[in-house]
Design a protein around this motif. Structure first.
Motif, PDB file in Angstrom:
ATOM      1  N   THR A  96      -1.899   7.001  -9.000  1.00 24.85           N
ATOM      2  CA  THR A  96      -1.096   8.102  -8.470  1.00 24.85           C
ATOM      3  C   THR A  96      -1.190   8.178  -6.950  1.00 24.85           C
ATOM      4  N   ILE A 138      -1.341  10.430  -4.160  1.00 23.87           N
ATOM      5  CA  ILE A 138      -1.617  11.862  -4.011  1.00 23.87           C
ATOM      6  C   ILE A 138      -0.912  12.470  -2.799  1.00 23.87           C
ATOM      7  N   ASP A 192       4.399  14.542  -3.965  1.00 23.81           N
ATOM      8  CA  ASP A 192       4.539  15.477  -5.082  1.00 23.81           C
ATOM      9  C   ASP A 192       5.166  14.785  -6.286  1.00 23.81           C
ATOM     10  N   VAL A 245       2.442  12.689  -8.178  1.00 29.67           N
ATOM     11  CA  VAL A 245       1.455  13.543  -8.860  1.00 29.67           C
ATOM     12  C   VAL A 245       2.062  14.150 -10.119  1.00 29.67           C
ATOM     13  N   ASN A 263       1.206  13.299 -14.283  1.00 23.89           N
ATOM     14  CA  ASN A 263       0.799  14.359 -15.222  1.00 23.89           C
ATOM     15  C   ASN A 263       1.700  14.384 -16.456  1.00 23.89           C
ATOM     16  N   ARG A 290      -6.372   6.938  -7.763  1.00 20.92           N
ATOM     17  CA  ARG A 290      -5.552   7.536  -6.714  1.00 20.92           C
ATOM     18  C   ARG A 290      -5.405   6.618  -5.509  1.00 20.92           C
TER      19      ARG A 290
END
Length: 369
Positions: free
Chosen positions: A162, A164, A167, A170, A174, A192
């Motif tokens: 991901t 970070i 947006d 992230v 999820n 990350r």
């Protein structure tokens, strides 16, 4: 009222005092910087759409392009500029969710409709009155990728990489994790990185002992290409997946053989064109460039056509009336499919899965909401 008067003052009045001769539309995109490829593809699609439909209610829609340099602050400044200097009636942009959110603060305060072609994070339109999008959102995209991994690839384990700093990344990670684990899969590692990172060996090395069935990179094309090269260099044989942020010619140029077999969800393929305007767009694009059209361009065209449709339905160039028609849009036949706006201004529509095969993006399947 002030915004309305400013917007109307940008029109050159014709013999018919009820209709203008010209209306300006702001286009705020990343034409330089980290995601310049996205901005360039989107701008190409918007220009083709304008060639296909140059006038609305007899008025020329003049496009005012401003480069935000792939930067959030520049995006907000560009939006201020086109509203205050150019008196635009609407804004098309941005491609990245974080920059679309920067623009949305201006659109909301100035009461100017904004249509993002391709920003998929739910927060882009959440709680906003003047902000809309032409694309599906990440909860759906996350489901598409996770279900494809579970059902088509028979994956049981996954690792997530991901970005970070984004947006978009992230959120997409999820949503993938939720659906993948709900479907019986297990995310064994959540790793990350940040935009512009070059060395991913620390993250990838930890996967060598227990390689996942799929490695999911939810960031943009540059890092997806680098991660793929370094993963293959370390001998990692997991199938690699991504979201729509992976689709750019640079993925192929930077990734080379390492991105062969890379799957990603996206918005459009010429083989998935089901509408009349979609087929005309494919003809126009191929006539101009002699190659297959990309998804970002198709979404740019859709943002333009959505605005044109709203103006025609409103029979007006007033921003508030355009906003009202965008909010009511249902069953609109766009380039990338049939668009219906939900109560949060998200486009409800199909997704496409593609694969890199022999150095090209190849259509795999279409997934409906």
């Amino acid at each position: 009222m002030i915004n309305l008067l400013l917007a109307l003052s940008s029109f050159l009045v014709t013999a018919d005092p009820a209709l203008p001769e010209k209306a300006k539309v702001g286009v705020v995109l990343s034409m330089t910087g980290d995601t310049a490829a996205f901005g360039d593809m989107t701008w190409t699609g918007i220009q083709i759409a304008k060639e296909m439909k140059p006038k609305v209610l007899g008025a020329d829609l003049e496009l005012v392009l401003v480069d935000n340099k792939s930067d959030k602050i520049e995006a907000a400044n560009a939006a201020q500029r086109v509203v205050q200097r150019d008196k635009v009636i609407a804004i098309l942009g941005e491609v990245a969710s974080s920059r679309s959110m920067a623009i949305s603060s201006v659109a909301e305060s100035k009461k100017i409709p904004q249509i993002s072609p391709s920003s998929t994070n739910p927060l882009v339109t959440q709680g906003k009155r003047y902000v809309f999008r032409a694309c599906f959102i990440d909860p759906f995209q996350g489901q598409v990728i996770a279900n494809f991994a579970l059902q088509n690839l028979k994956a049981k384990t996954a690792a997530l990489l991901t970005d970070i700093a984004q947006d978009y990344s992230v959120g997409l990670s999820n949503y993938f994790k939720t659906t993948f684990e709900k479907g019986g899969g297990k995310v064994i590692k959540e790793l990350r990185y940040q935009t512009n990172d070059q060395d991913f060996s620390p993250q990838l090395t930890v996967l060598k002992g227990t390689p996942p069935d799929v490695l999911v990179i939810t960031g943009y094309y540059q890092e997806a290409a680098l991660v793929s090269k370094q993963a293959r260099g370390l001998g990692l044989k997991s199938t690699i997946l991504g979201g729509d942020g992976a689709e750019a010619p640079e993925l192929l140029k930077l990734g080379g053989e390492a991105v062969e077999g890379f799957y990603f969800s996206t918005h459009f393929d010429e083989k998935s064109a089901t509408t009349a305007i979609g087929r005309k767009y494919v003809e126009a694009y191929r006539a101009k460039f002699n190659k297959a059209p990309d998804a970002l361009g198709a979404l740019g065209a859709d943002a333009y056509f959505m605005l044109a449709e709203a103006i025609e339905k409103a029979k007006s160039f007033e921003p508030e009336k355009i906003r009202d028609e965008l909010e009511k849009m249902k069953g609109f036949e766009a380039v990338s499919g049939i668009i219906s706006m939900d109560e949060k201004h998200n486009a409800v529509k199909s997704a496409v899965v593609k694969k890199v095969e022999k150095g090209e993006f190849v259509y795999v399947t279409t997934v409906n909401p």
